[in-house]
Write an enzyme that holds these catalytic residues in place. Structure first.
Site, PDB file in Angstrom:
ATOM      1  N   HIS A  54     -32.050 -50.043-100.405  1.00  0.00           N
ATOM      2  CA  HIS A  54     -32.173 -50.958 -99.275  1.00  0.00           C
ATOM      3  C   HIS A  54     -33.395 -50.595 -98.439  1.00  0.00           C
ATOM      4  CE1 HIS A  54     -30.260 -47.593 -97.279  1.00  0.00           C
ATOM      5  NE2 HIS A  54     -29.086 -47.829 -97.826  1.00  0.00           N
TER       6      HIS A  54
HETATM    7  P1  TYD Z   1     -24.498 -47.379 -97.957  1.00  0.00           P
HETATM    8  O1  TYD Z   1     -25.509 -48.058 -97.109  1.00  0.00           O
HETATM    9  O2  TYD Z   1     -24.183 -47.993 -99.287  1.00  0.00           O
HETATM   10  O3  TYD Z   1     -24.917 -45.856 -98.169  1.00  0.00           O
HETATM   11  P2  TYD Z   1     -26.171 -45.285 -98.992  1.00  0.00           P
HETATM   12  O4  TYD Z   1     -27.320 -46.165 -98.694  1.00  0.00           O
HETATM   13  O5  TYD Z   1     -26.350 -43.947 -98.436  1.00  0.00           O
HETATM   14  O6  TYD Z   1     -25.813 -45.251-100.427  1.00  0.00           O
HETATM   15  O7  TYD Z   1     -23.182 -47.218 -97.094  1.00  0.00           O
HETATM   16  C1  TYD Z   1     -21.900 -47.048 -97.664  1.00  0.00           C
HETATM   17  C2  TYD Z   1     -20.847 -47.574 -96.675  1.00  0.00           C
HETATM   18  O8  TYD Z   1     -20.868 -46.808 -95.472  1.00  0.00           O
HETATM   19  C3  TYD Z   1     -21.098 -49.019 -96.289  1.00  0.00           C
HETATM   20  O9  TYD Z   1     -19.843 -49.674 -96.202  1.00  0.00           O
HETATM   21  C4  TYD Z   1     -21.700 -48.945 -94.899  1.00  0.00           C
HETATM   22  C5  TYD Z   1     -21.110 -47.658 -94.348  1.00  0.00           C
HETATM   23  N1  TYD Z   1     -22.013 -46.954 -93.410  1.00  0.00           N
HETATM   24  C6  TYD Z   1     -21.702 -46.905 -92.068  1.00  0.00           C
HETATM   25  O10 TYD Z   1     -20.679 -47.460 -91.611  1.00  0.00           O
HETATM   26  N2  TYD Z   1     -22.544 -46.244 -91.229  1.00  0.00           N
HETATM   27  C7  TYD Z   1     -23.673 -45.632 -91.672  1.00  0.00           C
HETATM   28  O11 TYD Z   1     -24.427 -45.032 -90.867  1.00  0.00           O
HETATM   29  C8  TYD Z   1     -23.988 -45.703 -93.068  1.00  0.00           C
HETATM   30  C9  TYD Z   1     -25.240 -45.058 -93.607  1.00  0.00           C
HETATM   31  C10 TYD Z   1     -23.137 -46.369 -93.908  1.00  0.00           C
END
Ligand code: TYD
Length: 137
Positions: A54
């Site tokens: 992302h």
């Molecule tokens: P995600 O963005 O997929 O994590 P990464 O990019 O590290 O693989 O996030 C996984 C889940 O956690 C998603 O449902 C969003 C939630 N989340 C939060 O609530 N707060 C945060 O600060 C982050 C990074 C994720």
């Protein structure tokens, strides 16, 4: 459009360790180029897992592998680079609007991430095609 090297920075934090062990200090606003509003950390990801995938409209990040190692692919739509996070004293600063993928996690990897923003799902761009359209404008 900024070059990728202008959108990222490798940070080296001071180690105030002594014979008792290491002590790495990371202060918001000085060692980190922003005031820290959010901290999260990723561990227990298998070596074949790819996380991230992302870009963010507003959030900036500093990534630190406080234990173990991982790799981060960064992409601004024109240039790509892979950075190995392999030292607890090393930080990778990413400005907003950079596409990133974290992968190749070692079994002991703890990837600490600091951000200048609270979590807001609406500022996440999760489609690479959408991202390319936005940066090509
Ligand atoms: P995600 O963005 O997929 O994590 P990464 O990019 O590290 O693989 O996030 C996984 C889940 O956690 C998603 O449902 C969003 C939630 N989340 C939060 O609530 N707060 C945060 O600060 C982050 C990074 C994720």
């Amino acid at each position: 459009m900024l070059k990728l090297e202008e959108q990222i920075q490798i940070l080296n934090f001071p180690d105030l360790g002594d014979e008792r062990g290491n002590l790495v200090v990371v202060e918001g606003g000085t060692a980190i180029p922003f005031d820290i509003k959010r901290i999260f950390y990723i561990y227990g990801s298998d070596s074949e897992v790819v996380r991230g995938s992302h870009a963010n409209l507003k959030s900036e990040f500093v990534m630190i592998n406080v234990s173990g190692t991982s790799k981060v692919l960064i992409d601004n739509g024109k240039e790509r680079r892979v950075i190995a996070l392999d030292k607890p004293r090393m930080g990778l600063y990413l400005k907003s609007m950079i596409w990133k993928e974290m992968y190749d996690f070692s079994p002991d990897s703890v990837l600490l991430v600091l951000s200048n923003e609270h979590y807001d799902p609406d500022e996440y761009i999760r489609s690479y095609d959408d991202y390319l359209k936005m940066v090509e404008k």
